[in-house]
Design a protein around this motif. Structure first.
Motif, PDB file in Angstrom:
ATOM      1  N   SER A  73       0.813  -1.217   0.000  1.00 34.85           N
ATOM      2  CA  SER A  73       0.000   0.000   0.000  1.00 34.85           C
ATOM      3  C   SER A  73       0.851   1.272   0.000  1.00 34.85           C
ATOM      4  O   SER A  73       0.796   2.071  -0.909  1.00 34.85           O
ATOM      5  CB  SER A  73      -0.969   0.012   1.186  1.00 34.85           C
ATOM      6  OG  SER A  73      -1.803   1.142   1.141  1.00 34.85           O
ATOM      7  N   GLN A  95       0.400  -3.819  -4.765  1.00 31.32           N
ATOM      8  CA  GLN A  95      -0.692  -2.921  -4.350  1.00 31.32           C
ATOM      9  C   GLN A  95      -0.182  -1.568  -3.831  1.00 31.32           C
ATOM     10  O   GLN A  95      -0.828  -0.939  -2.993  1.00 31.32           O
ATOM     11  CB  GLN A  95      -1.556  -3.590  -3.271  1.00 31.32           C
ATOM     12  CG  GLN A  95      -2.027  -4.994  -3.607  1.00 31.32           C
ATOM     13  CD  GLN A  95      -2.846  -5.045  -4.890  1.00 31.32           C
ATOM     14  OE1 GLN A  95      -3.725  -4.214  -5.093  1.00 31.32           O
ATOM     15  NE2 GLN A  95      -2.532  -5.990  -5.750  1.00 31.32           N
ATOM     16  N   GLU A  97       0.175   2.121  -3.517  1.00 30.61           N
ATOM     17  CA  GLU A  97      -0.611   3.283  -3.894  1.00 30.61           C
ATOM     18  C   GLU A  97       0.146   4.597  -3.689  1.00 30.61           C
ATOM     19  O   GLU A  97      -0.157   5.598  -4.331  1.00 30.61           O
ATOM     20  CB  GLU A  97      -1.911   3.334  -3.083  1.00 30.61           C
ATOM     21  CG  GLU A  97      -2.818   2.125  -3.297  1.00 30.61           C
ATOM     22  CD  GLU A  97      -4.045   2.177  -2.402  1.00 30.61           C
ATOM     23  OE1 GLU A  97      -4.189   3.160  -1.631  1.00 30.61           O
ATOM     24  OE2 GLU A  97      -4.857   1.237  -2.455  1.00 30.61           O
ATOM     25  N   TRP A 117       2.811  -2.806 -12.308  1.00 30.98           N
ATOM     26  CA  TRP A 117       1.597  -3.481 -11.843  1.00 30.98           C
ATOM     27  C   TRP A 117       1.231  -3.100 -10.407  1.00 30.98           C
ATOM     28  O   TRP A 117       0.989  -3.954  -9.555  1.00 30.98           O
ATOM     29  CB  TRP A 117       1.716  -4.996 -11.974  1.00 30.98           C
ATOM     30  CG  TRP A 117       1.777  -5.472 -13.392  1.00 30.98           C
ATOM     31  CD1 TRP A 117       2.905  -5.721 -14.123  1.00 30.98           C
ATOM     32  CD2 TRP A 117       0.667  -5.743 -14.265  1.00 30.98           C
ATOM     33  NE1 TRP A 117       2.576  -6.136 -15.397  1.00 30.98           N
ATOM     34  CE2 TRP A 117       1.206  -6.157 -15.512  1.00 30.98           C
ATOM     35  CE3 TRP A 117      -0.715  -5.672 -14.104  1.00 30.98           C
ATOM     36  CZ2 TRP A 117       0.398  -6.495 -16.587  1.00 30.98           C
ATOM     37  CZ3 TRP A 117      -1.526  -6.016 -15.185  1.00 30.98           C
ATOM     38  CH2 TRP A 117      -0.976  -6.417 -16.408  1.00 30.98           C
ATOM     39  N   ASN A 118       1.226  -1.801 -10.142  1.00 33.86           N
ATOM     40  CA  ASN A 118       0.790  -1.306  -8.842  1.00 33.86           C
ATOM     41  C   ASN A 118      -0.363  -0.326  -9.019  1.00 33.86           C
ATOM     42  O   ASN A 118      -1.002  -0.287 -10.074  1.00 33.86           O
ATOM     43  CB  ASN A 118       1.975  -0.692  -8.088  1.00 33.86           C
ATOM     44  CG  ASN A 118       2.860  -1.743  -7.449  1.00 33.86           C
ATOM     45  OD1 ASN A 118       2.445  -2.455  -6.538  1.00 33.86           O
ATOM     46  ND2 ASN A 118       4.102  -1.872  -7.932  1.00 33.86           N
ATOM     47  N   GLN A 119      -0.634   0.485  -8.001  1.00 33.39           N
ATOM     48  CA  GLN A 119      -1.787   1.388  -8.011  1.00 33.39           C
ATOM     49  C   GLN A 119      -1.357   2.858  -7.933  1.00 33.39           C
ATOM     50  O   GLN A 119      -2.123   3.706  -7.476  1.00 33.39           O
ATOM     51  CB  GLN A 119      -2.702   1.068  -6.814  1.00 33.39           C
ATOM     52  CG  GLN A 119      -3.016  -0.393  -6.604  1.00 33.39           C
ATOM     53  CD  GLN A 119      -3.854  -0.983  -7.727  1.00 33.39           C
ATOM     54  OE1 GLN A 119      -4.739  -0.299  -8.249  1.00 33.39           O
ATOM     55  NE2 GLN A 119      -3.573  -2.213  -8.111  1.00 33.39           N
ATOM     56  N   THR A 121      -0.728   6.639  -8.645  1.00 34.45           N
ATOM     57  CA  THR A 121      -1.367   7.689  -9.446  1.00 34.45           C
ATOM     58  C   THR A 121      -0.455   8.892  -9.647  1.00 34.45           C
ATOM     59  O   THR A 121      -0.641   9.666 -10.584  1.00 34.45           O
ATOM     60  CB  THR A 121      -2.675   8.163  -8.783  1.00 34.45           C
ATOM     61  OG1 THR A 121      -2.391   8.646  -7.470  1.00 34.45           O
ATOM     62  CG2 THR A 121      -3.676   7.013  -8.692  1.00 34.45           C
ATOM     63  N   ASN A 142       0.448   1.085 -14.122  1.00 33.56           N
ATOM     64  CA  ASN A 142      -0.002   1.801 -12.935  1.00 33.56           C
ATOM     65  C   ASN A 142      -1.145   2.723 -13.360  1.00 33.56           C
ATOM     66  O   ASN A 142      -1.755   2.523 -14.406  1.00 33.56           O
ATOM     67  CB  ASN A 142       1.156   2.578 -12.301  1.00 33.56           C
ATOM     68  CG  ASN A 142       1.998   1.717 -11.383  1.00 33.56           C
ATOM     69  OD1 ASN A 142       1.656   1.483 -10.225  1.00 33.56           O
ATOM     70  ND2 ASN A 142       3.131   1.225 -11.891  1.00 33.56           N
ATOM     71  N   PHE A 143      -1.422   3.743 -12.558  1.00 34.27           N
ATOM     72  CA  PHE A 143      -2.489   4.696 -12.868  1.00 34.27           C
ATOM     73  C   PHE A 143      -1.952   6.123 -12.859  1.00 34.27           C
ATOM     74  O   PHE A 143      -2.676   7.061 -12.529  1.00 34.27           O
ATOM     75  CB  PHE A 143      -3.638   4.551 -11.859  1.00 34.27           C
ATOM     76  CG  PHE A 143      -4.297   3.193 -11.888  1.00 34.27           C
ATOM     77  CD1 PHE A 143      -5.304   2.920 -12.803  1.00 34.27           C
ATOM     78  CD2 PHE A 143      -3.887   2.189 -11.024  1.00 34.27           C
ATOM     79  CE1 PHE A 143      -5.909   1.671 -12.846  1.00 34.27           C
ATOM     80  CE2 PHE A 143      -4.481   0.937 -11.057  1.00 34.27           C
ATOM     81  CZ  PHE A 143      -5.498   0.669 -11.972  1.00 34.27           C
TER      82      PHE A 143
END
Length: 348
Positions: A73, A95, A97, A117-119, A121, A142-143
Motif C-alpha cells: 500500500s 498494491q 498506492e 503493476w501497482n496502483q 497515481t 499503474n495509474f
C-alpha cells in the motif's frame, strides 16, 4: 523474459560464489520472518509473504531484494535504510498506492527498480533523490496521470524507462531533461494527445521512442528535432490525421524506422511528401485513409485530395486539376530547396 527474473540472477550469482547459494532462512539471524535469504548470494526473497510494509531486519549486504506480490500500500520514508549494497529491487504487483518522499534514501547504488503493476497515481517530487545510479526504471501498468518536472531530476544514468499502460495525458517540457544516457523510452498505451516541443529535449542517446496506442492528434514540428540517435519511432494506433513535412525532416538520423499504421489519415500533399520522402509504403491501403487517390510514386502531382461532398464529373476534374497544379508547385519548390541545400553543404 523479465530482467528481474530471480531465477536468472540466482543462477548467475551461483556461478560466482565459492559455495552454492542455497536458502538459509535459519542460519542468518538478520533474515526476516517469511523471507528466504540465500547464503553467499546476497539474495533476499520476500515474494508473496503477506507483508503490509517493508519488512525490518533485511540483511545490509543484500544485492537483490524481491518484494513482489505483497500488499504494501505505502512505501514509507527511509523504508530501505542501511541497504547500501542493493543493486536490484522488485516491488511489482504489491498494491503500492503511495511512495512517500525519500522512500529510497540510502539506495545510492541501486541500478534496477521495478514498480510495475501497482496502483500509483502520482510520484513524489523527491522520487529520484538517492537514485542517481539507476539504469532501469519500470513503472508500467499503474495509474499515473501526471509526472512532475522534478520527479526524474536525479536519474542521470537512466538508460531504460517504461511508463506504458498508465493514464498520462501530457508530458510537459522538462520531464526528461538531462537524461543524456536514456536509450529506451516507452510511453505506449497512455492517453497522450500531443507531442509538445521541448518534451523530448536533451535526449541525444534515445534510440527507441514508443508512442503507439495513445490519442495523439498533433506533433509539434520541432518536437523530434533533439533526437540525434533515434532508430525506432512508433506512432501507430493514434489519432493522427495530418503530419507536417517538417516534423520528420527535423530528425537527425536517416535510418529511423517509423511506424504509422492505424491512424485516420486525411490525405494531402504534405502528408504525401512525408510518406514518399521517408519511404513509408502502403498509405493507400490504410482502411481509414480519407483519400481518393494518393500514389507512392514520389511525384507530388499524383496526389489528389479528398472531396468534401458530392460533385459533378466536371467539378471533380477541375478539383483534380487544381491539386495537380499545386503538386507541381510543391515539387518544384522541393527541387529548388534541395539544390540550395546541396550548395550550402558544399560551401561548408
Amino acid at each position: 523474459m523479465s530482467l528481474f527474473s530471480l531465477t536468472f540472477l540466482f543462477l548467475l550469482l551461483a556461478t560466482h560464489s565459492a559455495k552454492p547459494p542455497f536458502p538459509c532462512a535459519e542460519c542468518s539471524p538478520s533474515c526476516p520472518h517469511r523471507c528466504v535469504c540465500y547464503e553467499n548470494a546476497d539474495l533476499v526473497d520476500c515474494r508473496s509473504g503477506g507483508f503490509h510494509r517493508v519488512p525490518r531486519g533485511l540483511p545490509h549486504g543484500s544485492w537483490l531484494l524481491e518484494l513482489g506480490g505483497n500488499n504494501l500500500s505505502v512505501v514509507g520514508t527511509h523504508a530501505f535504510t542501511g541497504l547500501r549494497s542493493l543493486r536490484v529491487m522488485v516491488l511489482t504487483d504489491s498494491q503500492v498506492e503511495e511512495i512517500q518522499p525519500q522512500a529510497f534514501f540510502s539506495l545510492s547504488f541501486l541500478e534496477k527498480l521495478d514498480l510495475s503493476w501497482n496502483q500509483l497515481t502520482i510520484l513524489p517530487v523527491e522520487f529520484s533523490t538517492s537514485l542517481s545510479a539507476l539504469k532501469e526504471l519500470r513503472l508500467e501498468h499503474n495509474f499515473l496521470h501526471y509526472i512532475s518536472d522534478y520527479s526524474f531530476e536525479h536519474l542521470d544514468n537512466l538508460e531504460k524507462l517504461d511508463l506504458s499502460y498508465n493514464h498520462l495525458t501530457v508530458i510537459g517540457p522538462g520531464v526528461f531533461r538531462g537524461h543524456s544516457r536514456l536509450r529506451q523510452l516507452y510511453l505506449h498505451n497512455n492517453r497522450l494527445i500531443v507531442v509538445q516541443q521541448g518534451s523530448l529535449d536533451m535526449l541525444p542517446a534515445l534510440e527507441v521512442l514508443q508512442l503507439s496506442h495513445n490519442n495523439i492528434s498533433h506533433i509539434d514540428p520541432e518536437a523530434l528535432a533533439p533526437l540525434y540517435s533515434l532508430a525506432l519511432l512508433a506512432l501507430d494506433g493514434n489519432n493522427l490525421h495530418h503530419l507536417k513535412f517538417k516534423t520528420f525532416n527535423s530528425l537527425h538520423t536517416t535510418a529511423t524506422h517509423i511506424q504509422l499504421s492505424g491512424n485516420p489519415w486525411s490525405c494531402d500533399c504534405d502528408l504525401h511528401r512525408v510518406f514518399t520522402q521517408w519511404g513509408i509504403s502502403g498509405l493507400g491501403r490504410q482502411p481509414a485513409l480519407h483519400c481518393r487517390n494518393c500514389y507512392s510514386t514520389g511525384h507530388y502531382h499524383d496526389c489528389s485530395g479528398h472531396s468534401g461532398g458530392g460533385t459533378s464529373d466536371g467539378g471533380e476534374k477541375q478539383e483534380e486539376k487544381q491539386w495537380k497544379e499545386l503538386g507541381h508547385r510543391v515539387s518544384d519548390t522541393d527541387s529548388k530547396l534541395s539544390i540550395l541545400k546541396s550548395r550550402q553543404d558544399k560551401s561548408h
